[in-house]
Design a protein around this motif. Structure first.
Motif, PDB file in Angstrom:
ATOM      1  N   VAL A 188      25.804 -22.174  64.381  1.00  0.00           N
ATOM      2  CA  VAL A 188      25.755 -22.521  62.957  1.00  0.00           C
ATOM      3  C   VAL A 188      25.337 -23.983  62.776  1.00  0.00           C
ATOM      4  CG1 VAL A 188      27.151 -22.762  60.856  1.00  0.00           C
ATOM      5  CG2 VAL A 188      27.384 -20.733  62.271  1.00  0.00           C
ATOM      6  N   THR A 189      25.827 -24.846  63.667  1.00  0.00           N
ATOM      7  CA  THR A 189      25.416 -26.253  63.613  1.00  0.00           C
ATOM      8  C   THR A 189      23.897 -26.359  63.763  1.00  0.00           C
ATOM      9  OG1 THR A 189      27.496 -26.861  64.646  1.00  0.00           O
ATOM     10  CG2 THR A 189      25.771 -28.537  64.653  1.00  0.00           C
ATOM     11  N   GLY A 190      23.372 -25.641  64.734  1.00  0.00           N
ATOM     12  CA  GLY A 190      21.922 -25.665  64.956  1.00  0.00           C
ATOM     13  C   GLY A 190      21.154 -25.106  63.770  1.00  0.00           C
ATOM     14  N   LEU A 191      21.696 -24.015  63.218  1.00  0.00           N
ATOM     15  CA  LEU A 191      21.036 -23.401  62.056  1.00  0.00           C
ATOM     16  C   LEU A 191      20.994 -24.399  60.900  1.00  0.00           C
ATOM     17  CD1 LEU A 191      19.882 -20.636  61.020  1.00  0.00           C
ATOM     18  CD2 LEU A 191      22.158 -20.166  60.117  1.00  0.00           C
ATOM     19  N   GLY A 192      22.123 -25.077  60.681  1.00  0.00           N
ATOM     20  CA  GLY A 192      22.188 -26.086  59.619  1.00  0.00           C
ATOM     21  C   GLY A 192      21.215 -27.226  59.866  1.00  0.00           C
ATOM     22  N   LYS A 193      21.132 -27.668  61.122  1.00  0.00           N
ATOM     23  CA  LYS A 193      20.213 -28.771  61.452  1.00  0.00           C
ATOM     24  C   LYS A 193      18.769 -28.374  61.125  1.00  0.00           C
ATOM     25  CE  LYS A 193      21.240 -31.124  65.506  1.00  0.00           C
ATOM     26  NZ  LYS A 193      21.750 -31.196  66.895  1.00  0.00           N
ATOM     27  N   LYS A 194      18.455 -27.142  61.477  1.00  0.00           N
ATOM     28  CA  LYS A 194      17.080 -26.672  61.258  1.00  0.00           C
ATOM     29  C   LYS A 194      16.799 -26.455  59.762  1.00  0.00           C
ATOM     30  CE  LYS A 194      13.309 -23.995  61.625  1.00  0.00           C
ATOM     31  NZ  LYS A 194      12.502 -24.622  60.610  1.00  0.00           N
ATOM     32  N   VAL A 195      17.685 -25.686  59.137  1.00  0.00           N
ATOM     33  CA  VAL A 195      17.382 -25.213  57.779  1.00  0.00           C
ATOM     34  C   VAL A 195      17.722 -26.246  56.704  1.00  0.00           C
ATOM     35  CG1 VAL A 195      17.961 -23.432  56.096  1.00  0.00           C
ATOM     36  CG2 VAL A 195      17.679 -22.814  58.464  1.00  0.00           C
ATOM     37  N   PHE A 201      13.090 -32.513  55.617  1.00  0.00           N
ATOM     38  CA  PHE A 201      12.227 -33.603  56.078  1.00  0.00           C
ATOM     39  C   PHE A 201      10.761 -33.178  56.075  1.00  0.00           C
ATOM     40  CE2 PHE A 201      15.991 -35.794  57.875  1.00  0.00           C
ATOM     41  CZ  PHE A 201      15.739 -37.025  57.296  1.00  0.00           C
ATOM     42  N   TYR A 202      10.554 -31.891  56.335  1.00  0.00           N
ATOM     43  CA  TYR A 202       9.174 -31.388  56.261  1.00  0.00           C
ATOM     44  C   TYR A 202       8.648 -31.526  54.825  1.00  0.00           C
ATOM     45  CZ  TYR A 202       5.272 -28.160  56.032  1.00  0.00           C
ATOM     46  OH  TYR A 202       4.039 -27.620  55.802  1.00  0.00           O
ATOM     47  N   TYR A 231      15.641 -32.804  64.463  1.00  0.00           N
ATOM     48  CA  TYR A 231      16.610 -31.826  63.946  1.00  0.00           C
ATOM     49  C   TYR A 231      16.128 -30.394  64.150  1.00  0.00           C
ATOM     50  CZ  TYR A 231      19.920 -35.154  62.122  1.00  0.00           C
ATOM     51  OH  TYR A 231      20.888 -36.112  62.035  1.00  0.00           O
ATOM     52  N   ASP A 232      14.834 -30.194  64.110  1.00  0.00           N
ATOM     53  CA  ASP A 232      14.284 -28.859  64.306  1.00  0.00           C
ATOM     54  C   ASP A 232      14.503 -28.421  65.750  1.00  0.00           C
ATOM     55  OD1 ASP A 232      12.166 -26.769  64.772  1.00  0.00           O
ATOM     56  OD2 ASP A 232      11.822 -27.171  62.652  1.00  0.00           O
ATOM     57  N   PHE A 233      14.058 -29.252  66.665  1.00  0.00           N
ATOM     58  CA  PHE A 233      14.091 -28.869  68.079  1.00  0.00           C
ATOM     59  C   PHE A 233      15.511 -28.855  68.623  1.00  0.00           C
ATOM     60  CE2 PHE A 233      11.810 -29.746  72.378  1.00  0.00           C
ATOM     61  CZ  PHE A 233      12.117 -28.458  72.776  1.00  0.00           C
ATOM     62  N   SER A 234      16.275 -29.902  68.294  1.00  0.00           N
ATOM     63  CA  SER A 234      17.645 -29.913  68.821  1.00  0.00           C
ATOM     64  C   SER A 234      18.463 -28.823  68.131  1.00  0.00           C
ATOM     65  CB  SER A 234      18.295 -31.282  68.637  1.00  0.00           C
ATOM     66  OG  SER A 234      18.622 -31.508  67.300  1.00  0.00           O
ATOM     67  N   GLY A 235      18.129 -28.529  66.878  1.00  0.00           N
ATOM     68  CA  GLY A 235      18.803 -27.437  66.176  1.00  0.00           C
ATOM     69  C   GLY A 235      18.522 -26.117  66.869  1.00  0.00           C
ATOM     70  N   VAL A 439      26.844 -20.616  54.983  1.00  0.00           N
ATOM     71  CA  VAL A 439      26.478 -20.128  53.638  1.00  0.00           C
ATOM     72  C   VAL A 439      25.320 -20.948  53.076  1.00  0.00           C
ATOM     73  CG1 VAL A 439      27.293 -19.947  51.242  1.00  0.00           C
ATOM     74  CG2 VAL A 439      28.730 -19.140  53.111  1.00  0.00           C
ATOM     75  N   LEU A 440      25.413 -22.269  53.199  1.00  0.00           N
ATOM     76  CA  LEU A 440      24.323 -23.118  52.684  1.00  0.00           C
ATOM     77  C   LEU A 440      23.009 -22.831  53.407  1.00  0.00           C
ATOM     78  CD1 LEU A 440      26.043 -26.608  52.186  1.00  0.00           C
ATOM     79  CD2 LEU A 440      25.301 -25.014  50.417  1.00  0.00           C
ATOM     80  N   SER A 441      23.109 -22.589  54.709  1.00  0.00           N
ATOM     81  CA  SER A 441      21.887 -22.311  55.478  1.00  0.00           C
ATOM     82  C   SER A 441      21.252 -21.002  55.020  1.00  0.00           C
ATOM     83  CB  SER A 441      22.195 -22.214  56.974  1.00  0.00           C
ATOM     84  OG  SER A 441      22.736 -23.417  57.427  1.00  0.00           O
ATOM     85  N   VAL A 442      22.102 -19.986  54.826  1.00  0.00           N
ATOM     86  CA  VAL A 442      21.552 -18.689  54.390  1.00  0.00           C
ATOM     87  C   VAL A 442      20.944 -18.820  52.996  1.00  0.00           C
ATOM     88  CG1 VAL A 442      22.143 -16.302  53.792  1.00  0.00           C
ATOM     89  CG2 VAL A 442      23.041 -17.320  55.876  1.00  0.00           C
ATOM     90  N   THR A 443      21.630 -19.534  52.100  1.00  0.00           N
ATOM     91  CA  THR A 443      21.055 -19.693  50.751  1.00  0.00           C
ATOM     92  C   THR A 443      19.718 -20.439  50.843  1.00  0.00           C
ATOM     93  OG1 THR A 443      22.193 -21.774  50.308  1.00  0.00           O
ATOM     94  CG2 THR A 443      23.310 -19.771  49.608  1.00  0.00           C
ATOM     95  N   SER A 444      19.656 -21.368  51.766  1.00  0.00           N
ATOM     96  CA  SER A 444      18.414 -22.120  51.917  1.00  0.00           C
ATOM     97  C   SER A 444      17.304 -21.236  52.490  1.00  0.00           C
ATOM     98  CB  SER A 444      18.678 -23.310  52.840  1.00  0.00           C
ATOM     99  OG  SER A 444      17.729 -24.288  52.641  1.00  0.00           O
TER     100      SER A 444
END
Lengths: 458, 352
Positions: A188-195, A201-202, A231-235, A439-444
């Motif tokens: 979930v941490t990784g998902l949050g970092k990515k999403v 940042f993109y 954040y993308d890659f480490s996520g 939840v925030l990641s899924v909404t995103s």
């Protein structure tokens, strides 16, 4: 298929959980193999045959190395692996370069790069070399070997997992609530970092690039490139490690807070660790490392960084990116080393050169890259303009939040607090935090598929 | 204990949402996105290709989830715009930025070209309607309107009708880029001063549709209240004959469009390349030709009582070369009426 997709989260993963945890122990690897191939098939369709073929060839090379001629089958294996990688990834790059230099009109090939080929090729190579060196015994079970290569958490974006690191876990691994939940937290941490962070940042980078640029704009875009890639890659690595844990595997760390490194040398000990250690163990050291005089040391470092650049992509900017690090590492090794011992200068210098490196990494068009670098060094542009201040204001919170995340400071504080009286409170907060981020990641993710159709109407 | 809670919560959420997705019935149309959603039929035809689109489109409470995300981005990360739309005090304001000199100069060249090549024997005027972003305060990206108007004033060889500062934010729909129809009443006398159509106080029936959502709603991805859309009619307007080049005769107010995803198409049936409006009861022979964008759709009905014939040309949908096949400009009043949005994206106009 990618981890940060609705079909992965709410179709693939629950289905896999159901089948995997209901399956008897002896079938679990077969379940993982089947679902890993399915995972690959979702994105790459019939390239799955290439993946399976690659597994079979390397499996046979491993067996034949032990039974017949070690060197011959190592060479055959390396030739096939590197040949496939070259064909799919670099042929058009070299054709294009020859055409540009010599004015040839050679047609480029219509090949699509198979997803994850750089990763699974390197895993195969590491396996063959380890078998050759006698560090591991060749895997006798084709399905187990294929499970190792195709294991979906690390298949398409790493980390590059070495066979010797998961060999035992392939045979026998434990599962527990503790391991599974730590995997969930990590995933979930990784998902949050990515999403929640990398994708913003993109947007930041693309929005600013469309505006009138000042020095501050260039700086903000460089920051957005750096944080987005990190954040993308480490996520993604976090998600891979987390998923591995859910199924009982303990993959090694791939990132160790690289953006707070005190030198470029230190940065590469912390960034994409599985790749840099691959080149160290399978290229640099076999070539003699730093044990054969200055000239050969420089040659070896040059080769490693040329290959590192090319590994990241078949484009000249990646070659320059690799060579940029080569130059910096040589300068550090012979001149700067004594000044880079953790003071403010070290951190500032490292952050600036890393920022520039990710500009080189992100802009594939060399003429655009040149313009960008001029802007980043405040040549021919104003210092600030209204737009850059506007974007600084808009993205200030995101930048601050991201700065917090690049340091282990808060994580370490939290770990210390856990040892004290606040343990229970922190545990509850951790559960709530995981749910909130998920939840925030899924909404995103859903929001990113928001696709209004509005014809041009005014 | 914590480990068990995290494990069961995570797995539980994945299963429950996953099952809900496939059990609940499919929604075919998204009102907010103004598009058809992917339904299970598409998944049946190509499972691997369409599954992700299907699951994303049919995600339980999709609209609410998107709305929640917009709000969190706005308040948590202070991201001011979504899909280039700002939300400012209930007003959805589409970004018109940055100033595109090439497009503005191209607009000027285009109307000068039309004027010198086609309108030598006509009385020609131009006017510009500011888009809503004109009213944005500091802290938002906003076009340099002073520069825009100075450029027009310098280079356009046509007489200018200045209505630019006649409007305020409240004259626009909250959820749509356009001006409300009644907002044009305040500039009728200004146009009359140049066009001499004999503006007078007429009686209108005020019609109100209460559930209007403008096109900007679909871009911003969050819930906003609906608003009223008003349209004004009288016997001149009701009896006018409206002919579209593409789809023949229609009414001035196309009430069927009120139930469409884009209710603003109520006014003259929406996008159309060429429209002729004949008012046989005008009692005069006045003719007006308007080169226009969609802002004019709600303005022109108010001009109907004063003209025998009004021709509307939208150069986004017809090439200028073809227009003389349908329109005779000789001795006619001609008005170029465009919003500042078009001026900054004039490559849409098919001239040359």
């Amino acid at each position: 298929m990618v981890f940060s997709s609705i079909s992965f989260l709410f179709f693939f993963l629950p289905l896999l959980f159901l089948v995997y945890f209901l399956a008897p122990k002896r079938f679990k690897n077969y379940v993982l193999l089947f679902f890993s191939l399915l995972f690959y098939f979702f994105g790459e369709k019939w390239y799955v045959i290439l993946l399976i073929t690659s597994c079979v060839i390397n499996y046979l090379c491993g067996i034949f190395m032990e039974r017949f001629n070690k060197k011959a089958f190592l060479v055959i294996g390396l030739f096939i692996n590197l040949g496939l990688l070259f064909y799919y990834k670099y042929t058009n790059f070299f054709i294009g370069t020859f055409n540009d230099i010599f004015g040839f009109g050679i047609h480029t090939l219509s090949v699509v790069l198979p997803l994850g080929i750089s990763f699974f090729t390197f895993q195969n190579i590491s396996y063959l070399i380890d078998v050759y060196r006698g560090d591991v015994r060749a895997q006798r079970n084709l399905f187990l070997y294929s499970t190792y290569i195709t294991l979906f958490p690390q298949l398409v974006a790493g980390p590059i997992v070495r066979y010797k690191d998961v060999n035992e876990e392939l045979d026998k691994r434990d599962s527990s609530y503790s391991l599974f939940s730590s995997g969930v937290v990590r995933f979930v941490t990784g998902l949050g970092k990515k999403v929640l962070i990398a994708d913003l940042f993109y947007s930041m980078g693309t929005s600013i690039m469309k505006s009138n640029m000042s020095f501050l704009s260039y700086l903000l875009v460089a920051i957005s490139f750096t944080f987005q890639i990190y954040y993308d890659f480490s996520g993604y690595s976090d998600m891979a490690i987390g998923l591995g844990r859910m199924f009982g595997f303990n993959f090694k760390e791939n990132f160790n807070y690289p953006l707070i490194a005190s030198s470029v040398t230190d940065f590469w000990r912390r960034w994409h660790i599985s790749l840099s250690s691959f080149f160290r163990d399978y290229v640099y050291i076999p070539l003699g490392g730093n044990r054969k005089g200055i000239f050969k040391t420089i040659r070896n470092i040059f080769l490693v960084w040329l290959l590192t650049g090319l590994w990241h992509g078949a484009s000249w900017n990646f070659v320059f990116w690799g060579l940029y690090f080569f130059v910096l590492l040589i300068i550090e090794k012979f001149f700067l080393k004594k000044y880079l011992k953790g003071g403010i200068f070290s951190y500032f210098y490292t952050f600036v050169v890393i920022l520039v490196s990710f500009v080189i990494f992100s802009i594939t068009d060399l003429s655009q890259l040149f313009v960008f670098l001029k802007g980043l060094f405040c040549i021919g542009v104003t210092l600030v303009n209204y737009e850059s201040l506007y974007y600084l204001d808009i993205y200030f919170v995101l930048i601050v939040v991201s700065l917090v995340g690049i340091s282990p400071y808060f994580k370490e504080k939290l770990e210390n607090l856990k040892k004290g009286k606040l343990n229970k409170v922190i545990n509850v907060c951790e559960v709530l935090w995981v749910i909130l981020v998920f939840v925030l990641s899924v909404t995103s993710l859903i929001s990113s598929t928001f696709n209004p159709f509005i014809y041009f109407r005014f | 204990m914590k480990d068990k809670v995290i494990t069961f919560l995570f797995v539980g959420i994945l299963f429950i949402v996953g099952i809900c997705l496939f059990v609940k019935g499919d929604k075919e149309l998204s009102f907010y996105e103004r598009r058809k959603l992917v339904t299970i039929d598409k998944v049946k035809s190509d499972f691997f290709g369409n599954l992700d689109d299907y699951m994303s489109d049919q995600f339980p409470f999709r609209d609410e989830v998107i709305s929640f995300n917009s709000v969190t981005q706005r308040y948590l990360f202070r991201i001011k715009d979504k899909n280039d739309v700002y939300v400012v005090e209930d007003y959805l304001i589409e970004k018109n930025y940055p100033y595109n000199e090439k497009e503005v100069m191209s607009f000027i060249d285009k109307i000068n070209y039309i004027n010198s090549n086609y309108l030598r024997d006509s009385n020609v005027f131009y006017s510009v309607i500011p888009d809503k972003s004109y009213f944005l305060k500091d802290g938002y990206l906003k076009l340099d309107f002073d520069r825009l108007m100075a450029q027009l004033s310098k280079d356009v060889n046509i007489q200018y009708i200045d209505i630019f500062d006649s409007f305020v934010m409240e004259d626009y729909f909250k959820t749509d880029i356009h001006l409300k129809q009644d907002s044009y009443f305040k500039v009728m006398s200004v146009f009359d001063r140049y066009l001499n159509f004999g503006y007078r106080n007429l009686t209108y029936n005020k019609n109100v549709y209460e559930n209007f959502y403008g096109a900007s709603v679909g871009k911003v991805g969050s819930y906003v209240d609906s608003e009223d859309i008003m349209y004004f009619s009288n016997s001149f307007i009701d009896n006018a004959i409206v002919k579209h080049l593409e789809f023949g005769k229609r009414d001035v107010y196309d009430k069927d469009k009120l139930n469409d995803v884009d209710s603003y198409n109520l006014f003259l049936s929406g996008p159309s390349s060429l429209i002729e409006i004949v008012n046989e009861n005008s009692g005069n022979n006045k003719e007006l030709i308007i080169f226009r964008d969609s802002f004019a759709s709600s303005f022109v009905p108010l001009l109907i009582p004063y003209y025998n014939k009004i021709t509307m040309i939208d150069l986004r949908y017809i090439k200028m070369d073809l227009v003389p096949n349908y329109v005779d400009f000789k001795n006619k009043d001609v008005l170029f009426l465009y919003s500042s949005l078009i001026l900054n994206s004039s490559s849409l106009l098919k001239v040359n």
